[in-house]
Design an enzyme around this catalytic site. Structure first.
Site, PDB file in Angstrom:
ATOM      1  N   PHE A 157      17.493  29.529 -47.171  1.00  0.00           N
ATOM      2  CA  PHE A 157      16.798  28.324 -47.849  1.00  0.00           C
ATOM      3  C   PHE A 157      17.999  27.415 -48.463  1.00  0.00           C
ATOM      4  O   PHE A 157      18.864  27.865 -49.342  1.00  0.00           O
ATOM      5  CB  PHE A 157      15.636  28.947 -48.667  1.00  0.00           C
ATOM      6  CG  PHE A 157      15.013  27.744 -49.474  1.00  0.00           C
ATOM      7  CD1 PHE A 157      14.174  27.144 -48.551  1.00  0.00           C
ATOM      8  CD2 PHE A 157      15.477  27.331 -50.678  1.00  0.00           C
ATOM      9  CE1 PHE A 157      13.475  25.887 -48.879  1.00  0.00           C
ATOM     10  CE2 PHE A 157      14.540  26.111 -51.297  1.00  0.00           C
ATOM     11  CZ  PHE A 157      13.659  25.464 -50.542  1.00  0.00           C
TER      12      PHE A 157
ATOM     13  N   ASP B 174      26.448  27.416 -50.119  1.00  0.00           N
ATOM     14  CA  ASP B 174      25.194  26.926 -51.184  1.00  0.00           C
ATOM     15  C   ASP B 174      25.121  27.866 -52.238  1.00  0.00           C
ATOM     16  O   ASP B 174      24.479  29.084 -52.077  1.00  0.00           O
ATOM     17  CB  ASP B 174      23.789  27.122 -50.147  1.00  0.00           C
ATOM     18  CG  ASP B 174      22.813  26.334 -50.863  1.00  0.00           C
ATOM     19  OD1 ASP B 174      22.885  26.377 -52.271  1.00  0.00           O
ATOM     20  OD2 ASP B 174      21.698  26.057 -50.352  1.00  0.00           O
TER      21      ASP B 174
ATOM     22  N   LYS C 236      20.617  23.391 -59.803  1.00  0.00           N
ATOM     23  CA  LYS C 236      19.718  24.245 -60.627  1.00  0.00           C
ATOM     24  C   LYS C 236      20.462  24.438 -62.110  1.00  0.00           C
ATOM     25  O   LYS C 236      20.182  23.543 -62.833  1.00  0.00           O
ATOM     26  CB  LYS C 236      19.581  25.631 -59.932  1.00  0.00           C
ATOM     27  CG  LYS C 236      18.594  25.509 -58.966  1.00  0.00           C
ATOM     28  CD  LYS C 236      17.986  27.073 -58.602  1.00  0.00           C
ATOM     29  CE  LYS C 236      17.120  26.908 -57.361  1.00  0.00           C
ATOM     30  NZ  LYS C 236      15.689  26.691 -57.672  1.00  0.00           N
TER      31      LYS C 236
END
Ligand SMILES: Cc1ncc(COP(=O)(O)O)c(C=O)c1O
Length: 400
Positions: free
Chosen positions: A140, A224, A253
């Site tokens: 993802f 990532d 985040k």
């Protein structure tokens, strides 16, 4: 907040906010601090998701709140990204250059993780002059078109096709499959530990082999670390578990300490590709907002000062051992690194029942996006031992 006001607000939430699922948590938030979120009636929830991997230093850490307040007094947005010298941006970029592995030293700030992925993919294409991208099943990387194109779950890609052409998916954690990366590949994007894919930790050989293959073939390796960054897995960045240095590191985040912020970080020669031919070909208005960068700097201070990465490694290992004693019956296995853990259940029904029971007893947790038999645990790294014990006891009771 009065009960009537809260229910009016909830009704407006369902009516006027675009709903992304059939069953949102629907907590009417009054306040959040540390690992706790209070609703309008005063009910306290223990947040075992850290606002989905954001609140590594806890919700509304006083140091972060102070930094935000101080920055707000000075200036908010002043100009598009890259035009003016703004202290919080420059300082945060300098800190990231010091802390990220290898010679990653140039930072491009964005507003979110998915935008950072977009920037990293574009940079790789332009730098290498190649088109093909390689990603992994179960990955993802976000929901904008480019990021979705490298998302490893066809269920989420299908409604939005056509996406980027020239993307190949390989099995995650399969060293043999890496032979398919050839000289037409601009970049390989990988989560060092897959989050939404079900907290999948690869074998020790996988990421080093991927690094070697990318170097051999001249493809850029994009790591990532949107979910795994900033101490979550017991190291500042998860790549460090395997001493792998990517060509581009993607962050978001927890980077903003609770404010919206993303970044991709690369070596000078790689990142310079965005400066010319033509200039201004990849720009953003709000990326690297000074208030977000001030918050990010403060969060980074807390993370380092309180050794939260090492602490996550130690306490996470203890927690896994405790949680493993609950296995048997519906709970099959417990795995993970640091404070990014997975509870794997026998069936989706058992998973849903467990999550609902925990929620009834004030624990916020959920299954991962791509895996409805895996409950992810990713609490704020500052969660106290008492809170962890309470969470474990509640989970044990929910399994009965
Ligand atoms: C690994 C990973 N990459 C990218 C993203 C996208 O980040 P954002 O939601 O900030 O766009 C996420 C979000 O969960 C993620 O987990």
């Amino acid at each position: 907040m009065e009960r009537e006001q809260a229910s009016g607000l909830t009704a407006a939430f369902y009516r006027h906010l675009c709903q992304t699922s059939a069953q949102p948590l629907g907590i009417v938030v009054a306040r959040a601090q540390g690992a706790t979120i209070w609703d309008a009636s005063g009910r306290a929830y223990l947040d075992l998701l850290a606002g989905m991997g954001v609140a590594n230093v806890g919700h509304a850490h006083p140091h972060v709140v102070r930094a935000v307040a101080e920055q707000i007094e000075k200036y908010l947005h002043v100009s598009v990204y890259g035009e003016m010298v703004q202290l919080p941006q420059v300082e945060l970029a300098r800190r990231l250059a010091e802390l990220t592995p290898g010679d990653l030293s140039v930072v491009y700030f964005t507003n979110s993780g998915t935008e950072a992925v977009e920037g990293a993919l574009k940079t790789a294409r332009k730098f290498t002059g190649r088109a093909r991208l390689v990603a992994f099943d179960g990955a993802f990387h976000g929901d904008t078109f480019g990021a979705l194109s490298v998302g490893g779950n066809p269920i989420y890609r299908r409604p939005f096709v056509p996406l980027l052409p020239d993307v190949e998916f390989l099995a995650f954690d399969d060293v043999e499959a890496l032979g398919r990366i050839d000289a037409s590949v601009a970049a390989v994007i990988v989560e060092p530990i897959q989050g939404e894919g079900g907290v999948r930790v690869p074998g020790d050989g996988f990421l080093p082999a991927l690094r070697r293959r990318c170097t051999e073939i001249g493809a850029l390796l994009i790591a990532d670390e949107v979910i795994t960054g900033f101490g979550r897995t017991g190291r500042l960045f998860a790549c460090e578990h395997w001493q792998v240095v990517p060509d581009i590191l993607v962050l978001a985040k927890a980077l903003g300490g609770g404010m919206p912020l993303g970044a991709f970080v690369g070596r000078t020669e790689v990142m310079q590709t965005l400066s010319h031919d033509p200039p201004l070909a990849h720009v953003t208005t709000f990326g690297g907002h000074p208030v977000s960068c001030a918050a990010g700097l403060a969060a980074l201070d807390v993370l380092l000062r309180e050794h939260l990465a090492a602490d996550a490694a130690q306490r996470g290992a203890r927690w896994v051992a405790q949680l493993r004693t609950l296995c048997g019956g519906a709970l099959r296995t417990v795995r993970g690194r640091g404070m990014l853990l997975a509870l794997e259940f026998a069936t989706p029904e058992a998973t849903r029942r467990f999550v609902a029971r925990c929620f009834e007893h004030d624990l916020i947790l959920n299954w991962t996006l791509h895996c409805d038999t895996v409950v992810r645990l990713a609490p704020p790294l500052i969660i106290s031992d008492d809170e962890l014990e309470r969470a474990t006891a509640t989970m044990a009771a929910a399994l009965d």
